[in-house]
Design a protein around this motif. Structure first.
Motif, PDB file in Angstrom:
ATOM      1  N   PRO A  67       1.030  -1.219   0.210  1.00 53.77           N
ATOM      2  CA  PRO A  67      -0.080  -0.172  -0.304  1.00 53.77           C
ATOM      3  C   PRO A  67       1.019   1.280   0.006  1.00 53.77           C
ATOM      4  O   PRO A  67       2.114   1.128   0.845  1.00 53.77           O
ATOM      5  N   GLY A  68       0.282   2.437  -0.678  1.00 57.71           N
ATOM      6  CA  GLY A  68       0.838   3.800  -0.896  1.00 57.71           C
ATOM      7  C   GLY A  68       0.958   4.176  -2.168  1.00 57.71           C
ATOM      8  O   GLY A  68       0.210   3.564  -2.616  1.00 57.71           O
ATOM      9  N   ARG A  69       2.110   5.125  -2.121  1.00 54.11           N
ATOM     10  CA  ARG A  69       1.882   6.288  -3.215  1.00 54.11           C
ATOM     11  C   ARG A  69       2.286   5.797  -4.523  1.00 54.11           C
ATOM     12  O   ARG A  69       3.625   5.997  -4.004  1.00 54.11           O
ATOM     13  N   TYR A  70       2.900   5.540  -5.510  1.00 59.63           N
ATOM     14  CA  TYR A  70       3.944   6.021  -6.883  1.00 59.63           C
ATOM     15  C   TYR A  70       3.891   5.606  -7.548  1.00 59.63           C
ATOM     16  O   TYR A  70       3.298   6.294  -8.443  1.00 59.63           O
ATOM     17  N   TYR A  71       4.880   6.569  -8.400  1.00 55.76           N
ATOM     18  CA  TYR A  71       4.930   8.010  -9.083  1.00 55.76           C
ATOM     19  C   TYR A  71       6.134   7.035 -10.051  1.00 55.76           C
ATOM     20  O   TYR A  71       7.299   7.090 -10.605  1.00 55.76           O
ATOM     21  N   LEU A  72       5.038   6.733 -10.582  1.00 57.70           N
ATOM     22  CA  LEU A  72       5.846   4.977 -12.345  1.00 57.70           C
ATOM     23  C   LEU A  72       5.779   5.703 -13.434  1.00 57.70           C
ATOM     24  O   LEU A  72       4.632   6.381 -13.764  1.00 57.70           O
ATOM     25  N   ASN A  73       5.984   5.880 -14.034  1.00 54.00           N
ATOM     26  CA  ASN A  73       6.299   5.961 -15.812  1.00 54.00           C
ATOM     27  C   ASN A  73       5.524   4.775 -15.990  1.00 54.00           C
ATOM     28  O   ASN A  73       5.920   3.708 -16.816  1.00 54.00           O
ATOM     29  N   ARG A  74       4.113   5.156 -16.509  1.00 57.57           N
ATOM     30  CA  ARG A  74       3.040   3.909 -17.026  1.00 57.57           C
ATOM     31  C   ARG A  74       3.886   3.395 -18.450  1.00 57.57           C
ATOM     32  O   ARG A  74       3.756   2.442 -18.882  1.00 57.57           O
ATOM     33  N   ARG A  75       5.077   3.321 -19.396  1.00 62.03           N
ATOM     34  CA  ARG A  75       5.240   3.136 -20.052  1.00 62.03           C
ATOM     35  C   ARG A  75       6.330   2.624 -20.650  1.00 62.03           C
ATOM     36  O   ARG A  75       7.036   1.743 -21.436  1.00 62.03           O
ATOM     37  N   ALA A  76       7.097   2.794 -18.733  1.00 59.58           N
ATOM     38  CA  ALA A  76       8.278   1.715 -18.436  1.00 59.58           C
ATOM     39  C   ALA A  76       7.750   0.769 -17.454  1.00 59.58           C
ATOM     40  O   ALA A  76       8.604  -0.545 -17.461  1.00 59.58           O
ATOM     41  N   PHE A  77       6.775   0.955 -16.994  1.00 60.39           N
ATOM     42  CA  PHE A  77       5.998   0.134 -15.861  1.00 60.39           C
ATOM     43  C   PHE A  77       4.626  -0.047 -16.631  1.00 60.39           C
ATOM     44  O   PHE A  77       4.154   1.045 -15.402  1.00 60.39           O
ATOM     45  N   MET A  78       3.981  -0.733 -15.338  1.00 60.94           N
ATOM     46  CA  MET A  78       2.975  -1.264 -16.003  1.00 60.94           C
ATOM     47  C   MET A  78       2.126  -1.967 -15.310  1.00 60.94           C
ATOM     48  O   MET A  78       3.230  -2.489 -14.361  1.00 60.94           O
ATOM     49  N   MET A  79       1.095  -1.096 -13.900  1.00 59.97           N
ATOM     50  CA  MET A  79       1.030  -1.782 -12.296  1.00 59.97           C
ATOM     51  C   MET A  79      -0.146  -2.314 -12.568  1.00 59.97           C
ATOM     52  O   MET A  79      -1.686  -1.613 -12.666  1.00 59.97           O
ATOM     53  N   TYR A  80      -0.310  -3.097 -11.865  1.00 60.46           N
ATOM     54  CA  TYR A  80      -1.622  -3.778 -11.842  1.00 60.46           C
ATOM     55  C   TYR A  80      -1.960  -4.032 -10.629  1.00 60.46           C
ATOM     56  O   TYR A  80      -0.903  -5.088  -9.592  1.00 60.46           O
ATOM     57  N   VAL A  81      -3.487  -3.491 -10.200  1.00 61.47           N
ATOM     58  CA  VAL A  81      -3.664  -3.600  -8.668  1.00 61.47           C
ATOM     59  C   VAL A  81      -4.793  -4.286  -8.167  1.00 61.47           C
ATOM     60  O   VAL A  81      -5.728  -4.624  -9.485  1.00 61.47           O
ATOM     61  N   ILE A  82      -4.132  -5.195  -7.816  1.00 58.94           N
ATOM     62  CA  ILE A  82      -4.730  -6.300  -7.498  1.00 58.94           C
ATOM     63  C   ILE A  82      -5.179  -6.822  -5.835  1.00 58.94           C
ATOM     64  O   ILE A  82      -4.184  -6.156  -4.817  1.00 58.94           O
ATOM     65  N   ASP A  83      -6.500  -6.839  -5.752  1.00 60.43           N
ATOM     66  CA  ASP A  83      -7.556  -6.939  -4.568  1.00 60.43           C
ATOM     67  C   ASP A  83      -7.170  -7.941  -3.934  1.00 60.43           C
ATOM     68  O   ASP A  83      -7.169  -8.617  -4.202  1.00 60.43           O
ATOM     69  N   THR A  84      -6.482  -8.375  -1.994  1.00 61.03           N
ATOM     70  CA  THR A  84      -5.697  -9.168  -1.637  1.00 61.03           C
ATOM     71  C   THR A  84      -6.924  -9.875  -0.964  1.00 61.03           C
ATOM     72  O   THR A  84      -6.655 -10.585   0.028  1.00 61.03           O
ATOM     73  N   THR A  85      -7.798  -9.025  -0.718  1.00 59.06           N
ATOM     74  CA  THR A  85      -9.372  -9.026   0.091  1.00 59.06           C
ATOM     75  C   THR A  85     -10.528 -10.379  -0.440  1.00 59.06           C
ATOM     76  O   THR A  85     -10.170 -10.677  -2.019  1.00 59.06           O
ATOM     77  N   ASN A  86     -11.300 -10.704   0.163  1.00 60.40           N
ATOM     78  CA  ASN A  86     -12.203 -10.969  -0.668  1.00 60.40           C
ATOM     79  C   ASN A  86     -13.140 -10.717  -1.233  1.00 60.40           C
ATOM     80  O   ASN A  86     -13.171  -9.087  -1.810  1.00 60.40           O
ATOM     81  N   ILE A  87     -13.433 -11.207  -2.816  1.00 58.24           N
ATOM     82  CA  ILE A  87     -13.234 -10.316  -4.039  1.00 58.24           C
ATOM     83  C   ILE A  87     -14.847 -11.174  -4.064  1.00 58.24           C
ATOM     84  O   ILE A  87     -15.197 -12.862  -4.566  1.00 58.24           O
ATOM     85  N   THR A  88     -15.988 -10.784  -4.415  1.00 63.61           N
ATOM     86  CA  THR A  88     -17.607 -11.159  -4.796  1.00 63.61           C
ATOM     87  C   THR A  88     -17.952 -11.549  -6.001  1.00 63.61           C
ATOM     88  O   THR A  88     -18.071 -10.083  -6.532  1.00 63.61           O
ATOM     89  N   ILE A  89     -18.418 -11.733  -6.961  1.00 61.01           N
ATOM     90  CA  ILE A  89     -19.010 -12.210  -8.158  1.00 61.01           C
ATOM     91  C   ILE A  89     -20.373 -12.678  -8.132  1.00 61.01           C
ATOM     92  O   ILE A  89     -20.432 -13.271  -7.928  1.00 61.01           O
ATOM     93  N   ASP A  90     -20.826 -12.099  -8.904  1.00 59.98           N
ATOM     94  CA  ASP A  90     -22.441 -12.013  -8.716  1.00 59.98           C
ATOM     95  C   ASP A  90     -23.082 -12.401 -10.032  1.00 59.98           C
ATOM     96  O   ASP A  90     -22.978 -11.539 -10.909  1.00 59.98           O
ATOM     97  N   TRP A  91     -23.681 -13.803  -9.785  1.00 57.39           N
ATOM     98  CA  TRP A  91     -24.614 -13.356 -11.218  1.00 57.39           C
ATOM     99  C   TRP A  91     -26.031 -13.387 -11.201  1.00 57.39           C
ATOM    100  O   TRP A  91     -26.868 -14.015 -10.216  1.00 57.39           O
ATOM    101  N   ASP A  92     -26.706 -12.340 -11.150  1.00 57.65           N
ATOM    102  CA  ASP A  92     -28.369 -11.943 -10.714  1.00 57.65           C
ATOM    103  C   ASP A  92     -28.589 -11.295 -11.603  1.00 57.65           C
ATOM    104  O   ASP A  92     -28.149 -10.447 -12.910  1.00 57.65           O
TER     105      ASP A  92
END
Length: 837
Positions: free
Chosen positions: A513-538
């Motif tokens: 966790p934090g803020r990162y001054y990344l150059n998206r041309r050089a680095f791609m950041m994939y933010v991944i939730d490590t808590t439970n993720i709920t997916i609904d079909w309704d």
């Protein structure tokens, strides 16, 4: 006295002519006068072409008589008085001689001769070679004894040049201006054109003069010099003066602006400018704020605003003159000494190049030659909080092959020193280093800046970084890395290996966790939730997917609402990204097809009703299958929940009706038992309520038994007395009794049949209830049961009504009124009444 005159008439007669002669010979000239002399007789004839006589020549004399007493021979000389010539203050006298030698061909004004005492000695003027015509000399203020016959005087005013003015001079006489020149050369000694003689003698040229007249009063001959007043050049604060010369040598070929020369005192000394080699055309130098006495015919001055670069702005410069930019470069090289382009001469001398400049102007005020330098103002680069600036260099050496971003260099002060960037071999293209929040004065000609969001990793998330820079993994490293990934082969996704820091690919180390001054041309950041993720079909609006539509084994469509809860462990996040790329890809392309297929397969093996009834088992099977499938993607399946199963409406109605029928049957049975229990209870309650009456009845029975015994005894006596009467009557009664018995038997039989049918119709318990009611009603009618107190206060009705109301509550559903009104059928035959005696 009279006698004397009479006695001396002869003497008097002689004295009178003598007195007249003397009077005619004396000329008295006043203090402000002169006397013109005309010789009438006894003199030499004037030469041909002369107008004024000299000495003994007959005619109007050039000389004059000044104030005083003068003796002239009468009849030979004639004197005519005239006033002095007076030139007032701020005036001048312009002289034109009516006699003298001729002016040489090509000249307009007479040559100056000496000895004539400001034209007061006309004879000396002519004797010394004075020329006929307009004179160069002028008379200053004063009184002059000038022969008006010889000199024609015109009074004029001094030339006044006020403050903030200059005098521009055109000479109407002098030598010709050399071919190719516009202005006459400057000559010395003419005292700001007040000494026309010195101007002519020193080689003054006819035409527009390069020298100007500064503020002051000047005795200038307006016949020789035409003076035009013009405003001085005033450059106000915040302005500059751009100069263009209309005379001078030619600018060298290939150049646009004239070379800078010295000594011309900010273009105020035009002759010095020309002598020093000043060139015709736009000048490199500019005029700072001030007042300048510049010849506007020689120098065209254009006022312009000073260049003001406000705070938060940057000035981009394009030079209109200089050397060419080398091939392959976009911007001119930086040169020293030009003092932020204010010193154009230094810029050109030090090798400044024509075109867009790499140096920029920071906030401030600059006196820049806008003819030499074109200024464009652009906003400075502002990177706000939570933003990052991505930089692209538009100039520099080319990027190497297979490189996405340039190799970082230092010393360019966050791209604000473009010259240092190029000097240190900065590469053209996207840059690795980024700009953090702040204000940057960057040359837009050199660098393009794109504002992007910072990468924010919240709590409960990790960032998986994919690096486009760094070393490529070796073949051995690829094998080793491939073997550590579940299901990965050496050929599968070579660019997607999870690699250590410093290598190109998916970084093994995740960002917390934090803020990162990344150059998206050089680095791609994939933010991944490590808590439970709920997916609904309704079928709700805010759910990601619609409810699942599957077909059962028996062909019925089933709608299933499902929730799937997943979790990605931080240490497994890079491997998950290597497999599917992102959580969204995981959900869209892995979990959704997997869940849809899983429930379709499960539904196809069971009937619709069984699928509904075995919901828990189906949920467990789906969860086990999802857990096994998601492990291959490094994702943990927490749970699979079936929220709702919807069967077709027709099928649900049939099932509902069947269940309702079963439930109604069971309910009827329970209600029957309940009614029987309630009847028994009501019976016991009624018995308890009638207990006082029963006790009274028992006592009454005992009393009646005693009375009966008494009556029997009395009857036996009477019977014996009436034996005979009774014997006859008995026969009659026997006959009657037999008839009554037959009647009673028939009624009983009919009643029994009726009871049997009633029992079949409403049940045995209902018959009992009705019978009880009939007995109670009969007892009430006969008065055997007392249910009303002796004193009763009611609002209307009788005791029977009160009893009926109570029984109605106890026996709901029984028509008590009809039963009471119906005649009671006897169950047994009553004994015949004894005949009255």
């Amino acid at each position: 006295m009279l006698n004397f005159l009479l006695n001396n008439l002869g003497f008097v007669a002689l004295l009178i002519p003598i007195a007249l002669l003397v009077y005619q010979s004396v000329v008295v000239v006043g203090g402000n006068e002169i006397a013109l002399i005309e010789r009438r007789w006894f003199g030499r004839k004037m030469p041909q072409g002369r107008v004024v006589a000299l000495g003994s020549e007959v005619g109007i004399q050039a000389r004059t008589l000044g104030p005083g007493l003068h003796f002239l021979i009468p009849f030979i000389f004639k004197a005519t008085k005239s006033a002095f010539t007076e030139i007032l203050e701020n005036g001048i006298g312009l002289i034109e001689s009516v006699d003298g030698s001729s002016i040489p061909a090509g000249n307009i004004f007479a040559a100056v001769v000496a000895g004539h005492n400001s034209f007061q000695d006309g004879e000396a003027f002519i004797k010394n070679g004075g020329q006929k015509g307009p004179q160069i000399e002028v008379l200053p203020p004063g009184k002059y004894r000038i022969n008006p016959y010889l000199f024609k005087l015109t009074k004029g005013s001094v030339t006044e040049i006020k403050d903030f003015e200059i005098g521009l001079v055109d000479s109407v006489d002098g030598t010709a201006i050399p071919e190719g020149r516009i202005f006459a050369q400057a000559v010395s000694g003419h005292a700001s054109f007040q000494n026309g003689e010195a101007f002519i003698k020193n080689g003054g040229q006819k035409g527009p003069q390069i020298d100007i007249i500064p503020p002051g009063n000047y005795r200038i001959n307006p016949y020789l010099f035409k003076v035009r007043k013009n405003s001085a050049t005033v450059i106000s604060e915040g302005e500059i003066g751009l100069v263009e010369s209309s005379d001078g040598s030619a600018i060298p070929a290939g150049r646009i602006f004239a070379n800078v020369v010295t000594g011309h005192n900010s273009f105020q000394a035009g002759e010095d400018f020309r002598k020093a080699g000043g060139q015709k055309g736009p000048q490199t130098e500019i005029l700072p704020p001030g007042v300048y006495r510049i010849n506007p015919n020689l120098f065209k001055i254009t006022k312009a605003e000073a260049v003001v670069i406000a705070k938060g702005q940057v000035g981009m410069v394009t030079a209109q003159d200089g050397g060419p930019i080398p091939m392959g470069r976009l911007l001119a090289q930086s040169v020293p000494g030009h003092s932020n382009f204010e010193n154009g001469e230094a810029f050109l001398k030090n090798g400044g190049q024509k075109g867009p400049q790499i140096d920029v102007l920071l906030p401030g005020t600059y006196r820049i030659n806008l003819n030499l330098f074109q200024i464009q103002i652009a906003p400075a680069v502002v990177v706000n909080a939570n933003k990052v600036g991505l930089v692209t260099a538009l100039d520099g050496i080319p990027l190497p092959d297979r490189e996405y971003v340039a190799c970082p260099i230092t010393g360019h002060n966050d791209y604000q020193d473009g010259s240092a960037f190029l000097t240190k071999q900065g590469q053209r293209g996207p840059q690795l280093d980024v700009l953090r929040p702040g204000t940057y004065y960057i040359n837009p000609f050199m660098f393009g800046v794109e504002i992007d969001d910072v990468a924010v990793i919240e709590r409960g998330q990790v960032g998986v970084v994919v690096s486009n820079v760094g070393e490529d993994p070796t073949a051995d490293m690829k094998k080793r890395l491939g073997s550590t990934q579940i299901g990965a082969s050496e050929e599968e996704g070579k660019e997607k290996y999870v690699v250590p820091k410093g290598f190109r690919g998916i970084q093994e180390e995740v960002a917390g966790p934090g803020r990162y001054y990344l150059n998206r041309r050089a680095f791609m950041m994939y933010v991944i939730d490590t808590t439970n993720i709920t997916i609904d079909w309704d079928d709700q609006k805010d759910t990601r997917f619609d409810q699942l539509n599957v077909i059962s084994k028996d062909g019925f469509p089933i709608e299933v609402s499902v929730k799937v809860v997943i979790r990605v462990r931080p240490d497994q996040a890079p491997y998950m990204v290597a497999k599917v790329g992102s959580i969204d890809n995981l959900i869209q392309h892995v979990i959704h097809p997997m869940i849809d297929s899983s429930f379709r397969n499960q539904a196809s093996t069971a009937s619709a009703m069984n699928f509904l009834q075995s919901r828990s088992e189906e949920q467990t099977k789906a969860e086990n299958r999802a857990r096994a499938d998601l492990e291959r993607y490094h994702v943990e399946c927490v749970s699979v929940l079936i929220c709702q199963i919807r069967l077709p409406e027709d099928l649900m109605q049939t099932q509902t009706k069947r269940i309702i029928a079963e439930q109604q049957q069971e309910m009827f049975k329970m209600e029957q038992r309940s009614q029987a229990e309630r009847t028994e209870m009501e019976k016991m309650r009624a018995t308890a309520d009638q207990q006082p009456t029963l006790v009274a009845s028992e006592i009454a029975v005992k009393v009646a038994t005693q009375k009966k015994a008494e009556m029997i005894t009395l009857a036996e006596g009477n019977a014996e007395a009436k034996a005979l009467e009774g014997a006859g009557e008995g026969k009659r009664l026997i006959a009657i009794g037999d008839g009554e018995a037959s009647k009673i038997a028939a009624i009983g039989e009919a009643t029994a049949q009726a009871y049997s049918k009633q029992q079949a119709a409403i049940g045995e318990e209902a018959i009992k209830q009705i019978k009880i009611v009939e007995l109670i009603a009969a007892a009430i009618d006969k008065g055997n049961i007392k249910i009303v107190p002796d004193v009763l206060v009611t609002g209307g009705g009788n005791a029977t009504d009160g009893l009926m109301g109570m029984l109605t509550k106890l026996l709901p559903g029984v028509d008590l009124a009809a039963l009471v009104k119906r005649p009671v059928a006897p169950t047994t035959a009553s004994p015949p009444k004894e005949p009255k005696v």
